[in-house]
Design a protein around this motif. Structure first.
Motif, mmCIF file in Angstrom:
data_model
loop_
_atom_site.group_PDB
_atom_site.id
_atom_site.type_symbol
_atom_site.label_atom_id
_atom_site.label_comp_id
_atom_site.label_asym_id
_atom_site.label_seq_id
_atom_site.Cartn_x
_atom_site.Cartn_y
_atom_site.Cartn_z
ATOM 1 N N ARG A 144 -13.407 8.406 0.528
ATOM 2 C CA ARG A 144 -12.677 9.659 0.726
ATOM 3 C C ARG A 144 -12.311 10.241 -0.637
ATOM 4 O O ARG A 144 -12.084 9.514 -1.604
ATOM 5 N N GLY A 147 -8.527 12.491 0.692
ATOM 6 C CA GLY A 147 -8.412 12.278 2.132
ATOM 7 C C GLY A 147 -9.578 12.784 2.954
ATOM 8 O O GLY A 147 -9.619 12.541 4.168
ATOM 9 N N ARG A 168 -11.054 5.314 3.845
ATOM 10 C CA ARG A 168 -10.365 5.355 5.128
ATOM 11 C C ARG A 168 -9.656 4.037 5.383
ATOM 12 O O ARG A 168 -8.659 3.969 6.102
#
Length: 327
Positions: A144, A147, A168
């Protein structure tokens, strides 16, 4: 009556359309007025926008407009939380007008760099104000960026400053081999590798402790003889079944090493290595036993140091420690 209603409806619609067109024209004029009139104004506006986490204001003085997936107020706020921009000073570029010297503080770093500018319509824009970043490699489970899901080969645009690479899976955080730019920067490539987060370190420790506790159930000098996968050994003569192991509690002699590609390796990383942590190091067992040469004598208690070697796959549903066979 119906004709009158239709006439009124058409008239209202035309009025609304006119209002929309005028509003659009005014917005267009407003945007024209917002263009930086001088190179100095463009750089000052740009840096002030970054400091204020105002992505739209920063984008207004960048030309051409880049992909804005990661050029948002939300991402900028994360960058500023980690490294605020303060003490902005911008010089008059003089007659050249090709670059503007800027000084500011980015987190704990004092930055003093020339910022390239160029004409954009009837105003000025910052060159490479959004840095083009090609993700060359991602050696991390479920990677990521701020995010959002990314993959190797992607090209993204980022404002200068800290980059939050992660996974994640909360057991991992990430960083780039290359330093993140602290100002406008030409296109660059990055290689991202994983590190253990505090949660990941705790998960590895829990897996190792669970394995050691399981191995402590052995009653043999060679623990693997009755508890498969255990490697601790008492190199002394003891009565069979008399050995009592106490699992180590101090794991400070162990190292947790996430597997990574070899430096300079051209081949893609092996998927099975992603999220695997090698665990080498020394642990100290406490052990009590009855010596074979004195079956009626008192029990002996001692400590025995074992060099533990194994690994933990943190991507497994229940991470477990797998020891390498003792040699």
């Amino acid at each position: 009556m119906n004709r009158r209603r239709w006439t009124i409806t058409v008239g209202v619609g035309a009025l609304i359309l006119a209002v929309v067109l005028v509003s659009a024209l005014l917005v267009g004029l407003s945007r024209e007025d917002e263009r930086a009139r001088t190179p100095e104004d463009a750089v000052r506006t740009y840096l002030t926008a970054l400091a204020d986490a105002d992505a739209s204001a920063a984008l207004a003085v960048i030309d051409p407009r880049p992909d804005t997936r990661f050029l948002t107020d939300g991402v900028l706020r994360q960058q500023r939380t980690e490294a605020p921009i303060t003490d902005i000073e911008v010089d008059d570029p003089g007659e050249s007008g090709q670059s503007v010297q800027a000084r500011y503080r980015l987190g704990s770093r004092d930055v003093d760099i020339p910022v390239k500018v160029r004409r954009a319509g009837d105003g000025w824009a910052v060159v490479d104000g959004a840095v083009e970043v090609r993700i060359e490699s991602l050696f991390m489970p479920s990677p990521r960026l701020f995010g959002a899901q990314v993959k190797a080969g992607d090209t993204v645009f980022l404002f200068p400053g800290p980059q939050r690479w992660g996974s994640r899976d909360v057991d991992f955080i990430g960083h780039t081999v290359e330093a993140a730019p602290f100002g406008p920067h030409e296109p660059m490539s990055v290689r991202v590798v994983a590190e253990l987060s505090p949660t990941g370190v705790s998960a590895v420790s829990d897996a190792v402790s669970a394995q050691l506790s399981r191995c402590a159930a052995s009653t043999r000098s060679d623990a693997g003889a009755d508890v498969p996968g255990c490697t601790q050994r008492l190199f002394r003569s003891a009565v069979d079944g008399s050995v009592r192991w106490t699992a180590p509690r101090d794991l400070s002699g162990l190292r947790y090493l996430l597997r990574r590609p070899a430096p300079g390796a051209d081949s893609a990383p092996d998927e099975k290595d992603l999220g695997t942590v090698d665990v080498p190091g020394a642990v100290e067992w406490r052990v009590a036993y009855t010596p074979a040469f004195d079956r009626t004598g008192p029990r002996v208690e001692t400590t025995d140091t074992q060099y533990l070697v194994g690994s933990v796959d943190l991507t497994a549903g229940t991470p477990t420690f797998t020891a390498e066979p003792a040699t």
